[in-house]
Design an enzyme around this catalytic site. Structure first.
Site, PDB file in Angstrom:
ATOM      1  N   ALA A  91       1.500  74.370   5.649  1.00 12.83           N
ATOM      2  CA  ALA A  91       0.176  73.944   6.131  1.00 12.83           C
ATOM      3  C   ALA A  91      -0.944  74.447   5.230  1.00 12.83           C
ATOM      4  O   ALA A  91      -2.116  74.331   5.584  1.00 12.83           O
ATOM      5  CB  ALA A  91      -0.033  74.429   7.564  1.00 12.83           C
ATOM      6  N   SER A  93      -1.697  73.275   2.256  1.00  8.66           N
ATOM      7  CA  SER A  93      -2.324  72.227   1.435  1.00  8.66           C
ATOM      8  C   SER A  93      -1.894  70.848   1.897  1.00  8.66           C
ATOM      9  O   SER A  93      -1.046  70.716   2.794  1.00  8.66           O
ATOM     10  CB  SER A  93      -1.975  72.420  -0.054  1.00  8.66           C
ATOM     11  OG  SER A  93      -0.637  72.094  -0.287  1.00  8.66           O
ATOM     12  N   GLY A  94      -2.487  69.821   1.294  1.00  2.80           N
ATOM     13  CA  GLY A  94      -2.068  68.445   1.482  1.00  2.80           C
ATOM     14  C   GLY A  94      -1.912  68.008   2.930  1.00  2.80           C
ATOM     15  O   GLY A  94      -2.777  68.260   3.785  1.00  2.80           O
ATOM     16  N   GLY A  96       0.130  68.956   5.308  1.00  2.00           N
ATOM     17  CA  GLY A  96       0.267  70.016   6.314  1.00  2.00           C
ATOM     18  C   GLY A  96      -1.088  70.561   6.736  1.00  2.00           C
ATOM     19  O   GLY A  96      -1.359  70.746   7.931  1.00  2.00           O
ATOM     20  N   TYR A 271      14.625  65.491  -5.203  1.00  2.00           N
ATOM     21  CA  TYR A 271      13.588  65.375  -4.159  1.00  2.00           C
ATOM     22  C   TYR A 271      13.899  64.216  -3.220  1.00  2.00           C
ATOM     23  O   TYR A 271      13.853  64.345  -1.998  1.00  2.00           O
ATOM     24  CB  TYR A 271      12.210  65.167  -4.806  1.00  2.00           C
ATOM     25  CG  TYR A 271      11.132  64.821  -3.802  1.00  2.00           C
ATOM     26  CD1 TYR A 271      10.411  65.813  -3.140  1.00  2.00           C
ATOM     27  CD2 TYR A 271      10.846  63.481  -3.493  1.00  2.00           C
ATOM     28  CE1 TYR A 271       9.426  65.478  -2.206  1.00  2.00           C
ATOM     29  CE2 TYR A 271       9.872  63.144  -2.566  1.00  2.00           C
ATOM     30  CZ  TYR A 271       9.167  64.149  -1.923  1.00  2.00           C
ATOM     31  OH  TYR A 271       8.211  63.821  -0.993  1.00  2.00           O
TER      32      TYR A 271
HETATM   33  P1  NDP Z   1       1.682  69.633  -1.012  1.00  2.00           P
HETATM   34  O1  NDP Z   1       2.293  70.166  -2.269  1.00  2.00           O
HETATM   35  O2  NDP Z   1       0.217  69.484  -0.930  1.00  2.00           O
HETATM   36  O3  NDP Z   1       2.153  70.500   0.232  1.00  2.00           O
HETATM   37  C1  NDP Z   1       3.426  71.073   0.283  1.00  2.00           C
HETATM   38  C2  NDP Z   1       3.362  72.316   1.095  1.00  2.00           C
HETATM   39  O4  NDP Z   1       4.681  72.905   1.127  1.00  2.00           O
HETATM   40  C3  NDP Z   1       2.427  73.365   0.519  1.00  2.00           C
HETATM   41  O5  NDP Z   1       1.731  73.961   1.580  1.00  2.00           O
HETATM   42  C4  NDP Z   1       3.370  74.353  -0.116  1.00  2.00           C
HETATM   43  O6  NDP Z   1       2.871  75.680  -0.161  1.00  2.00           O
HETATM   44  C5  NDP Z   1       4.524  74.268   0.847  1.00  2.00           C
HETATM   45  N1  NDP Z   1       5.750  74.873   0.314  1.00  2.00           N
HETATM   46  C6  NDP Z   1       6.329  74.611  -0.864  1.00  2.00           C
HETATM   47  N2  NDP Z   1       7.385  75.426  -1.028  1.00  2.00           N
HETATM   48  C7  NDP Z   1       7.467  76.198   0.079  1.00  2.00           C
HETATM   49  C8  NDP Z   1       8.323  77.235   0.474  1.00  2.00           C
HETATM   50  N3  NDP Z   1       9.307  77.676  -0.310  1.00  2.00           N
HETATM   51  N4  NDP Z   1       8.131  77.816   1.668  1.00  2.00           N
HETATM   52  C9  NDP Z   1       7.119  77.412   2.458  1.00  2.00           C
HETATM   53  N5  NDP Z   1       6.255  76.451   2.122  1.00  2.00           N
HETATM   54  C10 NDP Z   1       6.434  75.853   0.926  1.00  2.00           C
HETATM   55  O7  NDP Z   1       2.424  68.209  -0.757  1.00  2.00           O
HETATM   56  P2  NDP Z   1       2.242  67.108   0.380  1.00  2.00           P
HETATM   57  O8  NDP Z   1       1.222  67.516   1.346  1.00  2.00           O
HETATM   58  O9  NDP Z   1       2.127  65.824  -0.312  1.00  2.00           O
HETATM   59  O10 NDP Z   1       3.678  67.138   1.062  1.00  2.00           O
HETATM   60  C11 NDP Z   1       3.862  67.385   2.423  1.00  2.00           C
HETATM   61  C12 NDP Z   1       5.033  66.561   2.940  1.00  2.00           C
HETATM   62  O11 NDP Z   1       4.720  65.179   2.830  1.00  2.00           O
HETATM   63  C13 NDP Z   1       6.327  66.761   2.178  1.00  2.00           C
HETATM   64  O12 NDP Z   1       7.403  66.810   3.092  1.00  2.00           O
HETATM   65  C14 NDP Z   1       6.442  65.504   1.334  1.00  2.00           C
HETATM   66  O13 NDP Z   1       7.790  65.194   1.043  1.00  2.00           O
HETATM   67  C15 NDP Z   1       5.828  64.500   2.280  1.00  2.00           C
HETATM   68  N6  NDP Z   1       5.365  63.258   1.692  1.00  2.00           N
HETATM   69  C16 NDP Z   1       4.349  63.258   0.788  1.00  2.00           C
HETATM   70  C17 NDP Z   1       3.898  62.061   0.249  1.00  2.00           C
HETATM   71  C18 NDP Z   1       2.801  61.998  -0.736  1.00  2.00           C
HETATM   72  O14 NDP Z   1       2.500  60.898  -1.185  1.00  2.00           O
HETATM   73  N7  NDP Z   1       2.179  63.116  -1.103  1.00  2.00           N
HETATM   74  C19 NDP Z   1       4.487  60.785   0.653  1.00  2.00           C
HETATM   75  C20 NDP Z   1       5.572  60.918   1.614  1.00  2.00           C
HETATM   76  C21 NDP Z   1       5.957  62.106   2.117  1.00  2.00           C
HETATM   77  P3  NDP Z   1       1.849  76.169  -1.304  1.00  2.00           P
HETATM   78  O15 NDP Z   1       0.497  75.707  -0.857  1.00  2.00           O
HETATM   79  O16 NDP Z   1       2.000  77.641  -1.260  1.00  2.00           O
HETATM   80  O17 NDP Z   1       2.274  75.557  -2.578  1.00  2.00           O
HETATM   81 MG1  PMR Z   2       5.876  54.804  -6.293  1.00  2.00          MG
HETATM   82  C1  PMR Z   2       4.698  49.489  -2.473  1.00  2.00           C
HETATM   83  C2  PMR Z   2       4.939  50.100  -3.584  1.00  2.00           C
HETATM   84  C3  PMR Z   2       5.027  51.557  -3.763  1.00  2.00           C
HETATM   85  C4  PMR Z   2       4.805  52.585  -2.874  1.00  2.00           C
HETATM   86  C5  PMR Z   2       4.373  52.487  -1.431  1.00  2.00           C
HETATM   87  C6  PMR Z   2       5.072  53.808  -3.554  1.00  2.00           C
HETATM   88  C7  PMR Z   2       4.993  55.076  -2.981  1.00  2.00           C
HETATM   89  N1  PMR Z   2       5.411  53.518  -4.862  1.00  2.00           N
HETATM   90  C8  PMR Z   2       5.397  52.135  -5.013  1.00  2.00           C
HETATM   91  C9  PMR Z   2       5.676  51.414  -6.155  1.00  2.00           C
HETATM   92  C10 PMR Z   2       5.935  51.956  -7.403  1.00  2.00           C
HETATM   93  N2  PMR Z   2       6.020  53.286  -7.693  1.00  2.00           N
HETATM   94  C11 PMR Z   2       6.137  51.190  -8.631  1.00  2.00           C
HETATM   95  C12 PMR Z   2       6.108  49.673  -8.721  1.00  2.00           C
HETATM   96  C13 PMR Z   2       6.349  52.094  -9.625  1.00  2.00           C
HETATM   97  C14 PMR Z   2       6.639  51.815 -11.092  1.00  2.00           C
HETATM   98  C15 PMR Z   2       5.402  51.776 -11.872  1.00  2.00           C
HETATM   99  C16 PMR Z   2       6.265  53.410  -9.040  1.00  2.00           C
HETATM  100  C17 PMR Z   2       6.409  54.602  -9.741  1.00  2.00           C
HETATM  101  C18 PMR Z   2       6.392  55.858  -9.135  1.00  2.00           C
HETATM  102  C19 PMR Z   2       6.612  57.121  -9.775  1.00  2.00           C
HETATM  103  C20 PMR Z   2       6.879  57.402 -11.217  1.00  2.00           C
HETATM  104  N3  PMR Z   2       6.166  56.076  -7.775  1.00  2.00           N
HETATM  105  C21 PMR Z   2       6.275  57.381  -7.564  1.00  2.00           C
HETATM  106  C22 PMR Z   2       6.541  58.040  -8.750  1.00  2.00           C
HETATM  107  C23 PMR Z   2       6.647  59.434  -8.452  1.00  2.00           C
HETATM  108  O1  PMR Z   2       6.882  60.361  -9.208  1.00  2.00           O
HETATM  109  C24 PMR Z   2       6.482  59.604  -6.949  1.00  2.00           C
HETATM  110  C25 PMR Z   2       7.802  60.023  -6.385  1.00  2.00           C
HETATM  111  O2  PMR Z   2       8.766  59.324  -6.437  1.00  2.00           O
HETATM  112  O3  PMR Z   2       7.824  61.189  -5.803  1.00  2.00           O
HETATM  113  C26 PMR Z   2       9.099  61.505  -5.245  1.00  2.00           C
HETATM  114  C27 PMR Z   2       6.160  58.213  -6.471  1.00  2.00           C
HETATM  115  C28 PMR Z   2       5.828  57.721  -5.214  1.00  2.00           C
HETATM  116  N4  PMR Z   2       5.642  56.387  -4.950  1.00  2.00           N
HETATM  117  C29 PMR Z   2       5.293  56.242  -3.632  1.00  2.00           C
HETATM  118  C30 PMR Z   2       5.251  57.524  -3.038  1.00  2.00           C
HETATM  119  C31 PMR Z   2       4.897  57.787  -1.608  1.00  2.00           C
HETATM  120  C32 PMR Z   2       5.577  58.423  -4.010  1.00  2.00           C
HETATM  121  C33 PMR Z   2       5.568  59.924  -3.859  1.00  2.00           C
HETATM  122  C34 PMR Z   2       5.869  60.798  -2.882  1.00  2.00           C
HETATM  123  C35 PMR Z   2       7.046  60.801  -1.959  1.00  2.00           C
HETATM  124  O4  PMR Z   2       7.831  59.923  -1.820  1.00  2.00           O
HETATM  125  O5  PMR Z   2       7.124  61.748  -1.265  1.00  2.00           O
END
Ligand code: NDP
Ligand code: PMR
Length: 396
Positions: A91, A93-94, A96, A271
């Site tokens: 919680a 960052s991001g 959380g 991941y």
């Molecule tokens: P952040 O990096 O902003 O947040 C991640 C959090 O996890 C931070 O508070 C970090 O702490 C904490 N954390 C990392 N390692 C540990 C550990 N060893 N023990 C306890 N806490 C730890 O990322 P997001 O907010 O984006 O990610 C939150 C969730 O959302 C994740 O489950 C991610 O998979 C999911 N998610 C994110 C998406 C996105 O687009 N960002 C999309 C889909 C899902 P610290 O602040 O100390 O680094």
């Molecule tokens: Mg992705 C509808 C299309 C869509 C969405 C919703 C996501 C979400 N992404 C999409 C499309 C694409 N991505 C396409 C077309 C590409 C090629 C250019 C692309 C690439 C890409 C990369 C290199 N996308 C990424 C990455 C990452 O490094 C991120 C990742 O996979 O993290 C695990 C990511 C993501 N795309 C998303 C979401 C939500 C992520 C990141 C976080 C996550 O799944 O937790």
């Protein structure tokens, strides 16, 4: 494969605001047109206040229809729902932090921020404007099973009941050439994102069971990128747990593999694999415990929160281009604030109590039950994952 079947209107079931997806012509994965996106951005403040009303309405509804968790301390003898206690991992960052803020702002929740960096979490809560009486920080490092066990002991010592657990923390190492390891020797992404949470959730299920709160929930954050029935889930490297041989070998690289499927180390895949584990674990919890305990088990994809710290290890160019790419090309972008409200909904909204569900939101911010990929919904894999994970964290 239905590309992004999850975003097709036919796959939607409305839970809020009538029709879940206002745009019947939405393309399969691009969601809405630019003009619609701008409209939804413009109206987000309206949606926000609408949702806040929903949240408090939910709390009123719970108060009116249930007796457990209520106290009759009001001078007029009226029963009120006690403050709920929710643990949110990661919680600081991001997502959380935004969730913790949204819950704290209701004034009805005490948020236990379970974080690896105590000071960072305290500072984050302060700068988010969270009032002291609505949160506390407790140390938890998911990269150490000892820390997880210690956290459970500390939490129990606090004497607080546990009403909701949110497993949110995660790490992502897309550019790592070599694996890094947790204190127990597991590859870091699966060790933190899945195994640490698996032990935490298993331990705290007892506490959720013991709570008298009307709606007890265990939520594990999933993602679209672990689901190969979507476009995002088909960007290489794709998630794939294979036959779990690497996990069976301990994920420590000593004679075995650091990857669940037994392959070569790949940080991005690790991941995505860990997110598949998160979604399978939620469903296995549901199958094993929902009927017996009444606890709601849920997972979710909150949208692409392209600005969070999750991408801190990615190359600078990615961090620069990813937010506009998601905002203007895929239309999958969601702000941290909006994503936090979505997760807070899964914590408190009375219309989201169904167990075993993977929630998503359409571009109008209406929630719907999404479909998981074949692998992420495979019950046999979920059971095998459960058994192997139990062994690795010392529960079997
Ligand atoms: P952040 O990096 O902003 O947040 C991640 C959090 O996890 C931070 O508070 C970090 O702490 C904490 N954390 C990392 N390692 C540990 C550990 N060893 N023990 C306890 N806490 C730890 O990322 P997001 O907010 O984006 O990610 C939150 C969730 O959302 C994740 O489950 C991610 O998979 C999911 N998610 C994110 C998406 C996105 O687009 N960002 C999309 C889909 C899902 P610290 O602040 O100390 O680094
Ligand atoms: Mg992705 C509808 C299309 C869509 C969405 C919703 C996501 C979400 N992404 C999409 C499309 C694409 N991505 C396409 C077309 C590409 C090629 C250019 C692309 C690439 C890409 C990369 C290199 N996308 C990424 C990455 C990452 O490094 C991120 C990742 O996979 O993290 C695990 C990511 C993501 N795309 C998303 C979401 C939500 C992520 C990141 C976080 C996550 O799944 O937790």
């Amino acid at each position: 494969m239905a590309l992004q079947a999850s975003f097709l209107p036919s796959a939607l079931s409305a839970h809020k605001e009538g029709k879940a997806n206002g745009g019947a012509k939405d393309s399969a994965f691009l969601g809405v047109s630019l003009s619609e996106t701008m409209k939804s951005d413009f109206s987000s403040s309206v949606l926000r206040s609408h949702k806040r009303n929903n949240l408090s309405a939910g709390i009123r509804a719970q108060t009116a229809t249930t007796t457990p968790g209520v106290k009759s301390s009001a001078p007029d003898g009226k029963k009120t729902l006690r403050k709920g206690n929710v643990i949110v991992t990661g919680a600081s960052s991001g997502l959380g932090l935004a969730t913790a803020k949204a819950l704290a702002e209701t004034g009805r929740w005490n948020v236990i921020m379970a974080c690896r960096d105590f000071l960072k979490a305290e500072k984050a809560a302060k700068s988010a404007g969270m009032a002291k009486e609505n949160y506390q920080v407790m140390h938890l490092d998911l990269a150490s099973l000892d820390s997880v066990r210690q956290f459970v002991r500390n939490f129990r010592q606090s004497g607080l009941p546990l009403d909701v657990l949110v497993c949110n923390a995660a790490v992502y190492f897309p550019t790592a050439k070599e694996p890094t390891y947790t204190a127990d020797g597991f590859e870091m992404s699966v060790g933190v994102n899945h195994l640490g949470h698996f032990l935490l959730a298993r331990e705290l299920l007892e506490d959720l069971k013991a709570s008298d709160y009307p709606s007890r929930r265990l939520i594990i954050v999933g993602s679209i990128t672990g689901n190969t029935n979507t476009l995002a889930g088909n960007i290489p490297p794709k998630a794939n747990l294979g036959d779990l041989r690497g996990l069976a070998g301990g994920l420590n690289g000593l004679g075995g593999s650091t990857m669940i499927d037994g392959g070569e180390f790949d940080g991005a895949k690790a991941y995505k694999d860990s997110k598949v584990c998160n979604m399978l674990t939620m469903q296995e919890f549901h199958r094993r415990f929902h009927e017996e305990t009444g606890v709601t088990f849920a997972s979710l994809y909150p949208g692409c929160i392209a600005t969070t710290g999750l991408f801190r290890e990615h190359v600078a160019l990615f961090r620069l281009l990813f937010p506009p790419f998601q905002k203007y090309i895929t239309k999958g972008f969601v702000s941290e604030e909006e994503a936090g409200k979505r997760l807070a909904q899964v914590v408190i909204d009375p219309s989201l109590t169904k167990s075993g569900v993977y929630w998503s939101w359409n571009n109008n911010s209406a929630s719907f039950e999404n479909q998981l990929s074949e692998e992420a919904s495979d019950p046999e894999k979920a059971q095998r994952l459960w058994q192997l994970s139990e062994k690795l964290v010392g529960l079997a």
